[in-house]
Design an enzyme around this catalytic site. Structure first.
Site, PDB file in Angstrom:
ATOM      1  N   ASP A 107       0.857  -1.178   0.000  1.00 22.13           N
ATOM      2  CA  ASP A 107       0.000   0.000   0.000  1.00 22.13           C
ATOM      3  C   ASP A 107       0.901   1.238   0.000  1.00 22.13           C
ATOM      4  O   ASP A 107       1.340   1.689  -1.057  1.00 22.13           O
ATOM      5  CB  ASP A 107      -0.906  -0.111   1.247  1.00 22.13           C
ATOM      6  CG  ASP A 107      -1.935   0.985   1.365  1.00 22.13           C
ATOM      7  OD1 ASP A 107      -2.054   1.790   0.438  1.00 22.13           O
ATOM      8  OD2 ASP A 107      -2.623   1.049   2.391  1.00 22.13           O
ATOM      9  N   PHE A 156      -9.991   0.327   0.460  1.00 20.54           N
ATOM     10  CA  PHE A 156      -9.753  -0.767   1.401  1.00 20.54           C
ATOM     11  C   PHE A 156     -10.443  -2.043   0.933  1.00 20.54           C
ATOM     12  O   PHE A 156     -11.624  -2.045   0.609  1.00 20.54           O
ATOM     13  CB  PHE A 156     -10.262  -0.386   2.798  1.00 20.54           C
ATOM     14  CG  PHE A 156      -9.874  -1.369   3.853  1.00 20.54           C
ATOM     15  CD1 PHE A 156      -8.601  -1.358   4.409  1.00 20.54           C
ATOM     16  CD2 PHE A 156     -10.782  -2.332   4.291  1.00 20.54           C
ATOM     17  CE1 PHE A 156      -8.238  -2.275   5.381  1.00 20.54           C
ATOM     18  CE2 PHE A 156     -10.420  -3.264   5.267  1.00 20.54           C
ATOM     19  CZ  PHE A 156      -9.146  -3.224   5.803  1.00 20.54           C
ATOM     20  N   ARG A 169     -10.516 -12.949   6.127  1.00 23.38           N
ATOM     21  CA  ARG A 169      -9.327 -13.531   5.475  1.00 23.38           C
ATOM     22  C   ARG A 169      -9.687 -14.759   4.655  1.00 23.38           C
ATOM     23  O   ARG A 169      -9.003 -15.112   3.716  1.00 23.38           O
ATOM     24  CB  ARG A 169      -8.296 -13.970   6.526  1.00 23.38           C
ATOM     25  CG  ARG A 169      -7.638 -12.852   7.283  1.00 23.38           C
ATOM     26  CD  ARG A 169      -6.432 -13.403   8.055  1.00 23.38           C
ATOM     27  NE  ARG A 169      -5.978 -12.490   9.100  1.00 23.38           N
ATOM     28  CZ  ARG A 169      -5.172 -11.449   8.885  1.00 23.38           C
ATOM     29  NH1 ARG A 169      -4.750 -11.174   7.670  1.00 23.38           N
ATOM     30  NH2 ARG A 169      -4.781 -10.689   9.887  1.00 23.38           N
TER      31      ARG A 169
HETATM   32  P1  5GP Z   1       1.834  -0.518   3.781  1.00 28.73           P
HETATM   33  O1  5GP Z   1       2.892  -0.544   4.846  1.00 28.73           O
HETATM   34  O2  5GP Z   1       2.329  -0.834   2.406  1.00 28.73           O
HETATM   35  O3  5GP Z   1       1.066   0.792   3.811  1.00 28.73           O
HETATM   36  O4  5GP Z   1       0.742  -1.556   4.179  1.00 28.73           O
HETATM   37  C1  5GP Z   1       0.978  -2.866   4.217  1.00 28.73           C
HETATM   38  C2  5GP Z   1       0.010  -3.581   5.117  1.00 28.73           C
HETATM   39  O5  5GP Z   1      -1.194  -2.841   5.364  1.00 28.73           O
HETATM   40  C3  5GP Z   1      -0.429  -4.827   4.405  1.00 28.73           C
HETATM   41  O6  5GP Z   1       0.475  -5.887   4.651  1.00 28.73           O
HETATM   42  C4  5GP Z   1      -1.807  -5.047   4.977  1.00 28.73           C
HETATM   43  O7  5GP Z   1      -1.711  -5.750   6.175  1.00 28.73           O
HETATM   44  C5  5GP Z   1      -2.324  -3.645   5.273  1.00 28.73           C
HETATM   45  N1  5GP Z   1      -3.196  -3.131   4.188  1.00 28.73           N
HETATM   46  C6  5GP Z   1      -2.909  -2.198   3.271  1.00 28.73           C
HETATM   47  N2  5GP Z   1      -3.950  -1.982   2.438  1.00 28.73           N
HETATM   48  C7  5GP Z   1      -4.929  -2.846   2.835  1.00 28.73           C
HETATM   49  C8  5GP Z   1      -6.267  -3.108   2.380  1.00 28.73           C
HETATM   50  O8  5GP Z   1      -6.803  -2.533   1.416  1.00 28.73           O
HETATM   51  N3  5GP Z   1      -6.950  -4.072   3.059  1.00 28.73           N
HETATM   52  C9  5GP Z   1      -6.441  -4.739   4.128  1.00 28.73           C
HETATM   53  N4  5GP Z   1      -7.213  -5.644   4.697  1.00 28.73           N
HETATM   54  N5  5GP Z   1      -5.185  -4.501   4.594  1.00 28.73           N
HETATM   55  C10 5GP Z   1      -4.441  -3.567   3.954  1.00 28.73           C
END
Ligand code: 5GP
Length: 180
Positions: A107, A156, A169
């Site tokens: 993300d 999301f 999940r």
């Molecule tokens: P980042 O550090 O890249 O912002 O986020 C990584 C983590 O955020 C992912 O491993 C996941 O656990 C959570 N995450 C990011 N976007 C989403 C989303 O759209 N849905 C869900 N369920 N988790 C997300």
């Protein structure tokens, strides 16, 4: 009308089918098989979210490889901060090896950036990133993602390993949050 589900206080609508997901997983696996054919890579699956993707991906990997599982846990050192996480569960020596980090979603990229930094201290030969989902519009860190399943909008999602507050999940399709 798209099927709608309710998880706790939120409503989600189905946005990506499991058939589409499996098609993209196979395509990803084929490019990994080609790119890393001579590298005997170690796949490091980041739990919990990547468990379902990793299971599907690994069934399509045909090159010699190892698979192991890691997790990011809150750091309980002397300087406890809610935001500090460390990589736990790595039992293999990764020095001189080709490592593929298997993630469910990138993300902002902050989590992946942290994982890469941590692995880099152990002198691997190369680190590749394989993430099923990627939200390019949300990316804040300069990381090179070698293998991507699907690029998706910055909204999301739940399902296919990804949760909302611990739930969802197990869903085989992807559902996107509806803003109410
Ligand atoms: P980042 O550090 O890249 O912002 O986020 C990584 C983590 O955020 C992912 O491993 C996941 O656990 C959570 N995450 C990011 N976007 C989403 C989303 O759209 N849905 C869900 N369920 N988790 C997300």
């Amino acid at each position: 009308m798209k099927p709608v589900i309710r998880i706790k206080d939120k409503t989600f609508e189905r946005s990506i089918s499991s058939a589409k997901i499996l098609m993209e997983v196979k395509r990803m696996a084929a490019s990994i098989n080609t790119a890393l054919a001579d590298d005997s890579p170690l796949f490091l699956v980041v739990l919990n979210g990547a468990f379902m993707f990793a299971a599907d991906l690994m069934k399509e990997i045909t090159i010699p490889c190892e698979v192991s599982f890691v997790k990011l846990a809150s750091y309980h050192g002397t300087k406890t901060s809610g935001n500090v996480k460390e990589l736990i569960g790595l039992n293999e020596t990764i020095s001189g090896r080709t490592v593929v980090v298997v993630e469910d979603i990138v993300d902002t990229g902050i989590t992946m950036h942290r994982i890469i930094n941590s692995l880099n201290t152990m002198q691997p030969k190369a680190i590749h990133i394989a993430t099923f989902f990627h939200k390019p519009d949300a990316l804040q860190k300069d990381i090179q993602i070698d293998f991507v399943g699907m690029r998706i909008p910055d909204a999301f999602i739940v399902g296919y390993g990804l949760d909302y507050d611990g739930y969802g999940r197990n869903l085989k399709d992807i559902y996107t949050l509806i803003n109410e």
